[in-house]
Design a protein around this motif. Structure first.
Motif, PDB file in Angstrom:
ATOM      1  N   ILE A 170       0.868  -1.178   0.000  1.00  0.00           N
ATOM      2  CA  ILE A 170       0.000   0.000   0.000  1.00  0.00           C
ATOM      3  C   ILE A 170       0.902   1.223   0.000  1.00  0.00           C
ATOM      4  N   TYR A 171       0.674   2.142  -0.942  1.00  0.00           N
ATOM      5  CA  TYR A 171       1.501   3.352  -1.057  1.00  0.00           C
ATOM      6  C   TYR A 171       0.602   4.573  -0.955  1.00  0.00           C
ATOM      7  N   ALA A 172       0.913   5.439   0.000  1.00  0.00           N
ATOM      8  CA  ALA A 172       0.215   6.721   0.139  1.00  0.00           C
ATOM      9  C   ALA A 172       1.096   7.800  -0.472  1.00  0.00           C
ATOM     10  N   GLU A 173       0.784   8.171  -1.702  1.00  0.00           N
ATOM     11  CA  GLU A 173       1.596   9.151  -2.418  1.00  0.00           C
ATOM     12  C   GLU A 173       1.230  10.561  -1.960  1.00  0.00           C
ATOM     13  N   GLY A 174       2.243  11.308  -1.527  1.00  0.00           N
ATOM     14  CA  GLY A 174       2.041  12.699  -1.163  1.00  0.00           C
ATOM     15  C   GLY A 174       1.379  12.926   0.177  1.00  0.00           C
ATOM     16  N   GLY A 175       1.191  11.888   0.981  1.00  0.00           N
ATOM     17  CA  GLY A 175       0.505  12.086   2.251  1.00  0.00           C
ATOM     18  C   GLY A 175       0.755  10.961   3.227  1.00  0.00           C
ATOM     19  N   ASP A 176      -0.122  10.875   4.230  1.00  0.00           N
ATOM     20  CA  ASP A 176      -0.005   9.891   5.290  1.00  0.00           C
ATOM     21  C   ASP A 176      -0.810   8.642   4.942  1.00  0.00           C
ATOM     22  N   LEU A 177      -0.439   7.548   5.581  1.00  0.00           N
ATOM     23  CA  LEU A 177      -1.145   6.280   5.411  1.00  0.00           C
ATOM     24  C   LEU A 177      -1.699   5.859   6.769  1.00  0.00           C
ATOM     25  N   ILE A 178      -3.002   5.599   6.826  1.00  0.00           N
ATOM     26  CA  ILE A 178      -3.670   5.189   8.056  1.00  0.00           C
ATOM     27  C   ILE A 178      -4.303   3.827   7.808  1.00  0.00           C
ATOM     28  N   VAL A 179      -3.905   2.848   8.614  1.00  0.00           N
ATOM     29  CA  VAL A 179      -4.413   1.482   8.471  1.00  0.00           C
ATOM     30  C   VAL A 179      -5.233   1.148   9.714  1.00  0.00           C
ATOM     31  N   ILE A 180      -6.514   0.852   9.505  1.00  0.00           N
ATOM     32  CA  ILE A 180      -7.403   0.485  10.609  1.00  0.00           C
ATOM     33  C   ILE A 180      -7.433  -1.041  10.675  1.00  0.00           C
ATOM     34  N   GLY A 181      -6.411  -1.616  11.244  1.00  0.00           N
ATOM     35  CA  GLY A 181      -6.344  -3.069  11.304  1.00  0.00           C
ATOM     36  C   GLY A 181      -4.902  -3.532  11.371  1.00  0.00           C
ATOM     37  N   ALA A 182      -4.720  -4.840  11.251  1.00  0.00           N
ATOM     38  CA  ALA A 182      -3.397  -5.437  11.380  1.00  0.00           C
ATOM     39  C   ALA A 182      -2.709  -5.529  10.022  1.00  0.00           C
ATOM     40  N   VAL A 183      -1.380  -5.608  10.068  1.00  0.00           N
ATOM     41  CA  VAL A 183      -0.556  -5.765   8.877  1.00  0.00           C
ATOM     42  C   VAL A 183       0.157  -7.111   8.983  1.00  0.00           C
ATOM     43  N   SER A 184      -0.038  -7.973   8.001  1.00  0.00           N
ATOM     44  CA  SER A 184       0.508  -9.322   8.048  1.00  0.00           C
ATOM     45  C   SER A 184       1.994  -9.345   7.703  1.00  0.00           C
ATOM     46  N   PRO A 185       2.719 -10.387   8.126  1.00  0.00           N
ATOM     47  CA  PRO A 185       4.113 -10.553   7.680  1.00  0.00           C
ATOM     48  C   PRO A 185       4.178 -10.607   6.157  1.00  0.00           C
ATOM     49  N   GLY A 186       5.189  -9.962   5.584  1.00  0.00           N
ATOM     50  CA  GLY A 186       5.337  -9.942   4.137  1.00  0.00           C
ATOM     51  C   GLY A 186       4.590  -8.827   3.449  1.00  0.00           C
ATOM     52  N   ALA A 187       3.735  -8.095   4.167  1.00  0.00           N
ATOM     53  CA  ALA A 187       3.066  -6.929   3.588  1.00  0.00           C
ATOM     54  C   ALA A 187       3.964  -5.707   3.732  1.00  0.00           C
TER      55      ALA A 187
END
Length: 264
Positions: A170-187
């Motif tokens: 997941i790429y947030a170009e030009g800004g912030d990235l907000i993830v509402i949840g978990a991030v798996s290994p390898g992501a």
């Protein structure tokens, strides 16, 4: 021929590439030290694409691209191109089958000069030094204060509400990235700004990829394989074990990457 029937498609994309800044490739400790660093996180470095930065190579120093890239491949690093360097080095890289990669956005640049000086230099360059002679006869005007800079544009945020599964970027170009949840290994999470993870961060998180050294990473549970701010990174083996599975913030201070617990 309809576009859908074409034998191929070309499209732009964004990738996270590692840059190997080479100072003295003839140092006998170069590859042993690099091998030790790779051994700290073998899964992260395995078959990783690498761009060489030879700006620190002494002028006129010989560089054998075929031999150097072969030694990198023995360590599991795949050299794909050259960033910076002299014209001779770029020509040699092209002859060796490597690409010449443009500098990353927000990378190193010339020191900022006063607006009046930079404007004068640009005007002289455009005119070739040949301005109208009548200008010299006019009385000099007192310097005018520079206009205030325009307000910085507000930075947008990309909000992802579902968990990020292994193998996804997941790429947030030009800004912030907000993830509402978990991030798996390898992501992999990538943002020009800051990264906020309201869950467990188990993959890789790279904030400030455009060079923003003020970017930060926040997560509710630090279990990451790698974290990075503006190119400075730390792998899981280098993280304080007391910070694992804790709510933390990650930031740069005086050129060092810090990981601090967040009081709740």
């Amino acid at each position: 021929m309809a576009y859908r029937d074409a034998p191929f498609q070309m499209r732009g994309s964004t990738f996270t590439l590692m840059v190997l800044k080479v100072g003295d490739p003839r140092n006998p400790n170069f590859f042993p030290v690099l091998a030790g660093k790779i051994a700290q996180a073998p899964n992260f470095f395995r078959n990783a694409p690498v761009v060489l930065d030879l700006d620190d190579l002494p002028a006129g120093a010989p560089f054998d691209f075929a031999q150097f890239t072969g030694l990198l491949r023995n360590l599991g690093l795949i050299c794909i191109g050259l960033q910076g360097g002299t014209r001779e080095l770029q020509d040699a890289a092209l002859a060796a089958g490597l690409a010449v990669v443009p500098p990353a956005r927000g990378g190193a640049s010339e020191p900022i000069r006063p607006l009046a000086d930079s404007g004068r230099s640009a005007a002289q360059g455009a005119l070739g030094g040949g301005g109208p002679p009548a200008a010299a006869a006019q009385p000099q005007q007192p310097p005018q204060p520079a206009p205030p800079p325009p307000p910085a544009p507000s930075r947008g945020s990309l909000i992802v509400t579902e968990p990020i599964r292994s193998g996804r970027q997941i790429y947030a170009e030009g800004g912030d990235l907000i993830v509402i949840g978990a991030v798996s290994p390898g992501a992999e999470l990538v943002a020009d700004g800051s990264i906020h993870v309201y869950g467990a961060l188990r993959g890789r998180a790279l904030a400030g990829v455009g060079g923003d050294r003020s970017a930060r990473i926040f997560c509710h549970s630090l279990e990451a394989e790698l974290v990075s701010i503006a190119g400075l990174y730390r792998v899981s083996e280098d993280m304080d074990k007391s910070l694992r599975r804790r709510q933390v913030q990650i930031y740069l201070d005086n050129g060092f990457l810090h990981i601090d617990p967040v009081a709740v």
